[in-house]
Design a protein around this motif. Structure first.
Motif, PDB file in Angstrom:
ATOM      1  N   VAL A  52       0.853  -1.303  -0.084  1.00  7.93           N
ATOM      2  CA  VAL A  52      -0.026  -0.026  -0.162  1.00  7.93           C
ATOM      3  C   VAL A  52       1.051   1.188   0.011  1.00  7.93           C
ATOM      4  N   THR A  53       0.533   2.200  -1.054  1.00  8.99           N
ATOM      5  CA  THR A  53       1.296   3.367  -0.754  1.00  8.99           C
ATOM      6  C   THR A  53       0.573   4.603  -1.020  1.00  8.99           C
TER       7      THR A  53
ATOM      8  N   ASN B 204      -2.569   0.905  -4.522  1.00 14.54           N
ATOM      9  CA  ASN B 204      -1.777  -0.304  -4.498  1.00 14.54           C
ATOM     10  C   ASN B 204      -1.343  -0.703  -5.765  1.00 14.54           C
ATOM     11  N   SER B 205      -1.464  -0.040  -6.799  1.00 15.72           N
ATOM     12  CA  SER B 205      -1.169  -0.274  -8.204  1.00 15.72           C
ATOM     13  C   SER B 205       0.243   0.338  -8.204  1.00 15.72           C
ATOM     14  N   PHE B 206       1.345  -0.044  -7.560  1.00 18.30           N
ATOM     15  CA  PHE B 206       2.652   0.067  -7.819  1.00 18.30           C
ATOM     16  C   PHE B 206       3.550  -1.056  -7.805  1.00 18.30           C
ATOM     17  N   THR B 207       4.586  -0.756  -8.677  1.00 20.02           N
ATOM     18  CA  THR B 207       5.315  -1.867  -8.770  1.00 20.02           C
ATOM     19  C   THR B 207       6.854  -1.470  -9.519  1.00 20.02           C
TER      20      THR B 207
ATOM     21  N   LEU C 152       6.198   1.760 -11.840  1.00 19.70           N
ATOM     22  CA  LEU C 152       5.117   2.219 -12.300  1.00 19.70           C
ATOM     23  C   LEU C 152       3.774   2.579 -11.458  1.00 19.70           C
ATOM     24  N   ILE C 153       2.787   3.188 -11.605  1.00 19.94           N
ATOM     25  CA  ILE C 153       1.560   3.423 -10.998  1.00 19.94           C
ATOM     26  C   ILE C 153       0.539   3.397 -11.934  1.00 19.94           C
ATOM     27  N   CYS C 154      -0.650   2.936 -11.779  1.00 17.59           N
ATOM     28  CA  CYS C 154      -1.973   2.733 -12.495  1.00 17.59           C
ATOM     29  C   CYS C 154      -2.860   3.845 -11.760  1.00 17.59           C
ATOM     30  N   VAL C 155      -3.334   4.734 -12.637  1.00 18.26           N
ATOM     31  CA  VAL C 155      -4.249   5.824 -11.848  1.00 18.26           C
ATOM     32  C   VAL C 155      -5.554   5.583 -12.670  1.00 18.26           C
TER      33      VAL C 155
ATOM     34  N   ILE D 189      -1.316   4.020 -17.072  1.00 19.01           N
ATOM     35  CA  ILE D 189      -0.276   3.458 -16.588  1.00 19.01           C
ATOM     36  C   ILE D 189       0.969   4.560 -16.894  1.00 19.01           C
ATOM     37  N   PHE D 190       1.231   4.907 -15.574  1.00 17.75           N
ATOM     38  CA  PHE D 190       2.335   6.189 -15.650  1.00 17.75           C
ATOM     39  C   PHE D 190       3.609   5.390 -14.991  1.00 17.75           C
ATOM     40  N   LEU D 191       4.765   5.591 -16.088  1.00 12.52           N
ATOM     41  CA  LEU D 191       6.240   4.988 -15.686  1.00 12.52           C
ATOM     42  C   LEU D 191       6.948   6.321 -15.023  1.00 12.52           C
TER      43      LEU D 191
END
Length: 178
Positions: free
Chosen positions: A28-29, A44-47, A57-60, A142-144
């Motif tokens: 969790v971020t 929680n979409s961070f990797t 990456l994060i997805c928003v 998807i943001f890198l």
């Protein structure tokens, strides 16, 4: 799982799809952007994506306030929450919280040295990132990001999200060798 064949492919019942996705535990971020109108969002979409070059990456979701804020900012920060920071995660997931700088009044934070984006106090790790690329991801983007500064606090008791609930990691540890 309910599957209904369609001429253009398979369609899943959204509730069944959400339940299946919930089987995968994630960290969790809190993702933040700085500037004149800073903003934060629980994610929680961070990797991690790559070590060379370093990328995350994060997805928003496209209709989230953070989506346009990220696109405009050109930089962002990610604070990886510790196991005792569930209240922080819940706060930044609440759409009723104040907007702008005021939303950070009740949490411990400091501005990132490179991006100015708020870094949440007590987090296990911070990543300050420059925007690298953005890609279509259905109802999300998807943001890198390319990390330009990072920090890692001692300890590894992370807050996780699985089965639609916040949890703490407990249990025996095993070493992984590569």
């Amino acid at each position: 799982m309910n599957v209904q064949p369609q001429p253009n492919g398979t369609v899943f019942d959204p509730a069944a799809l959400r339940r299946a996705f919930a089987a995968f535990a994630t960290g969790v971020t809190v993702v933040t952007v700085g500037g004149v109108t800073p903003h934060g969002m629980t994610a929680n979409s961070f990797t991690t994506v790559s070590l060379d070059p370093p990328l995350v990456l994060i997805c928003v979701k496209r209709d989230a306030i953070m989506h346009d804020a990220l696109a405009a900012a050109g930089a962002f920060a990610v604070s990886v929450l510790a196991s005792d920071q569930e209240p922080v995660a819940r706060y930044f997931a609440d759409r009723r919280r104040p907007l702008g700088r005021q939303q950070f009044d009740i949490v411990d934070w400091r501005p990132g040295e490179c991006t100015g984006a708020p870094l949440i106090g007590g987090a296990l790790a911070h990543f300050e990132c420059e925007m690298w690329r953005a890609y279509d991801g259905g109802d999300h983007t998807i943001f890198l990001g390319r990390p330009v500064r990072l920090y890692r606090q001692a300890g590894d008791d992370a807050l996780v999200f699985v089965g639609g609930e916040f949890r703490n990691v407990t249990g025996a540890r095993t070493e992984v060798t590569t």
